[in-house]
Design a protein around this motif. Sequence first.
Motif, short mmCIF file in Angstrom:
data_model
loop_
_atom_site.label_atom_id
_atom_site.label_comp_id
_atom_site.label_asym_id
_atom_site.label_seq_id
_atom_site.Cartn_x
_atom_site.Cartn_y
_atom_site.Cartn_z
N TYR A 72 0.84 -1.13 0.25
CA TYR A 72 -0.06 0.27 0.51
C TYR A 72 1.07 1.45 -0.10
O TYR A 72 1.68 1.52 0.93
CB TYR A 72 -1.24 0.21 0.68
CG TYR A 72 -1.54 -1.22 1.33
CD1 TYR A 72 -2.83 -1.39 0.78
CD2 TYR A 72 -1.85 -1.48 2.91
CE1 TYR A 72 -3.83 -2.60 0.47
CE2 TYR A 72 -2.49 -2.62 2.78
CZ TYR A 72 -4.21 -3.47 1.70
OH TYR A 72 -4.91 -3.85 2.14
N THR A 106 -5.33 10.41 -7.55
CA THR A 106 -6.40 9.20 -6.72
C THR A 106 -6.67 7.58 -7.73
O THR A 106 -5.50 7.68 -8.56
CB THR A 106 -7.86 9.93 -7.11
OG1 THR A 106 -7.84 10.64 -8.94
CG2 THR A 106 -8.05 10.61 -6.10
N ALA A 107 -7.67 6.35 -7.78
CA ALA A 107 -7.41 5.85 -8.57
C ALA A 107 -7.86 5.40 -10.40
O ALA A 107 -9.18 6.30 -10.62
CB ALA A 107 -8.08 4.46 -8.48
N GLU A 111 -11.86 7.87 -10.36
CA GLU A 111 -11.81 7.98 -8.81
C GLU A 111 -12.05 9.09 -8.30
O GLU A 111 -12.80 9.63 -7.63
CB GLU A 111 -11.17 6.79 -8.11
CG GLU A 111 -11.66 6.90 -6.45
CD GLU A 111 -10.13 6.86 -5.79
OE1 GLU A 111 -10.81 5.38 -4.76
OE2 GLU A 111 -9.27 6.76 -6.58
N LYS A 253 -4.60 3.98 -14.29
CA LYS A 253 -5.37 4.24 -13.29
C LYS A 253 -4.92 5.02 -12.25
O LYS A 253 -4.96 5.18 -11.45
CB LYS A 253 -6.33 2.90 -12.85
CG LYS A 253 -7.42 2.42 -14.20
CD LYS A 253 -8.13 3.38 -14.39
CE LYS A 253 -8.82 3.78 -13.69
NZ LYS A 253 -10.35 4.55 -14.97
N LYS A 271 -12.21 9.05 -0.50
CA LYS A 271 -11.63 8.25 -1.63
C LYS A 271 -10.74 6.95 -0.74
O LYS A 271 -10.97 6.04 -1.28
CB LYS A 271 -10.60 9.36 -2.00
CG LYS A 271 -9.62 8.55 -2.96
CD LYS A 271 -8.16 7.98 -2.22
CE LYS A 271 -6.80 7.56 -2.79
NZ LYS A 271 -7.14 6.84 -3.71
N GLN A 272 -10.50 7.55 0.88
CA GLN A 272 -10.37 6.36 1.68
C GLN A 272 -11.01 5.22 1.66
O GLN A 272 -10.45 3.82 2.24
CB GLN A 272 -9.29 7.23 2.54
CG GLN A 272 -11.08 6.99 3.91
CD GLN A 272 -10.56 8.00 4.66
OE1 GLN A 272 -9.25 7.99 4.95
NE2 GLN A 272 -11.34 8.65 5.52
N LEU A 274 -13.09 4.08 -0.64
CA LEU A 274 -13.55 3.36 -2.26
C LEU A 274 -12.25 2.94 -2.82
O LEU A 274 -12.74 1.16 -2.52
CB LEU A 274 -13.84 4.84 -3.11
CG LEU A 274 -14.52 6.34 -3.17
CD1 LEU A 274 -14.92 6.87 -4.21
CD2 LEU A 274 -15.78 4.83 -3.14
N THR A 275 -11.09 3.56 -2.74
CA THR A 275 -10.32 1.74 -3.42
C THR A 275 -9.07 2.37 -2.01
O THR A 275 -8.25 0.71 -2.11
CB THR A 275 -9.62 2.82 -4.38
OG1 THR A 275 -9.29 4.04 -4.11
CG2 THR A 275 -10.03 2.12 -5.92
N TYR A 276 -9.34 2.94 -1.15
CA TYR A 276 -8.30 3.50 -0.19
C TYR A 276 -7.05 4.05 -1.19
O TYR A 276 -6.83 5.04 -1.37
CB TYR A 276 -7.84 1.99 0.50
CG TYR A 276 -6.79 2.46 1.76
CD1 TYR A 276 -6.25 4.19 2.60
CD2 TYR A 276 -5.65 2.04 1.46
CE1 TYR A 276 -5.55 4.09 3.01
CE2 TYR A 276 -4.02 1.79 3.08
CZ TYR A 276 -4.19 3.06 3.47
OH TYR A 276 -3.15 3.28 4.06
N ASN A 278 -4.25 2.77 -4.65
CA ASN A 278 -3.82 1.76 -5.73
C ASN A 278 -2.78 2.69 -6.30
O ASN A 278 -2.09 3.05 -6.23
CB ASN A 278 -4.56 2.06 -6.92
CG ASN A 278 -4.89 3.27 -7.27
OD1 ASN A 278 -4.56 4.56 -6.62
ND2 ASN A 278 -4.44 3.18 -9.29
#
Length: 399
Positions: A72, A106-107, A111, A253, A271-272, A274-276, A278
């Motif tokens: 991560y 962001t992704a 996103e 992405k 955002k954290q 949604l995908t956290y 990427n």
Amino acid sequence: MDVVPGAWRRTAAGAGLLSPQGEVAPTIFAEMSAAAVRFDAINLGQGFPDEDGPSVVLEAAKDAIAHGANQYPPGRGIPDLRLAISEHQRRFYSLEADPDTEVLVTAGATEALTATLLALIDSPEDEVVVFEPYYDSYAAVVALAGARLRTVPLRLPDFQPDLDQLAAVVNDRTRIILVNDPHNPTGAVFGPEVQAEVVRLANRHDAVIVTDEVYEHLSFSAPHVPIATLPGAAERTLTISSGGKTFSATGWKIGWVHGPAELITAVLTVKQFLTYVNGSAFQPAIAVGLRLPDSYFDDARATLLHKHRILGDALRTAGFDVHPPQGGYFTVADATTLGGADAMAFCRALPERAGVVAIPITAFVAPEHHGDYAGLVRFAACKRVDVLEEAARRLAALG
Ligand code: PMP
Ligand code: GLN
């Protein structure tokens, strides 16, 4: 929730999101790319390049994997990419961005847009103003966020809005004015008077300006001007972009948002979840891309313009009426004289009829306005020259 006729909407029946036709539907891009595979057709529908981007960027991603960038990354994005985005905003636009508080990775732009709309919309009374035709995810996310979509038509021949119509739609319930420039699907680049009116109306009605500038380096007639550079704009603007188009890496992405710290924090809070995060190995590679010399960006733009000219000639020869773009991946053409007065039916038949895939503009328009854009078709120019030439041969057989 206020259901706007013709918009995507959430369903209480647990079916997720329903299309304007009331269907559980794949996106138009998924539908048409599947048709390309089924009929072995040339895919001028979905906007993705068929050639890789700069090798130095690709190598940077491989290096990052080899050197352990496989877990991560930090929630706001790796510091070096946030710094590269800040440098990019200063280098191209003289915009200042504190990489620690005013930039969020962001992704993709997708996103960034989703998190921004979900973060800023508070109530079903809130309105989001977009130009129509609009990129497909806008209406879907406005529905997910439970707000009202308000549209301002873009008009032929150059797809600019009428400023009185814009002023008539923006009001005190407007939470967001969302502007995609250069514009997908029409290829429009908005003039200074349009940009100034967006800023004036946002200030007057205390709205946030959200921009989608994924084609920022693909503006043909004049250098790209972010709305955030206009007087009175920066303090209420979230500028969104991504590396997908600029570096021919749409599958990576990696996107970003730049704007005032408190708005960025609000977007981060959504955002954290949604995908956290990427793309740990792609983030350093996009940082390399953003620092490439000007010649890279100039060449990418010139190459795409050359491809648009090949595509435009091919479409004219085949009998379409062509609207040359001012920016972005797509050329719009009128198929009416080729029996395409209903462009959706025309595009659904085209893979079998001609071995080419394209997207009807009505896919970006609420059903009640389809009549205004009925014969228009979007073709992607971001393909190899030999592919475009083969598409030209196939389309020539249409007439
Ligand atoms: N906005 C526009 C106008 C687009 O055309 C696209 C698709 N390329 C996106 C957003 C999505 O960008 P990303 O792939 O970075 O999520
Ligand atoms: N942005 C691409 C286009 O307009 C599609 C991306 C997608 O499939 N969602 O063609």
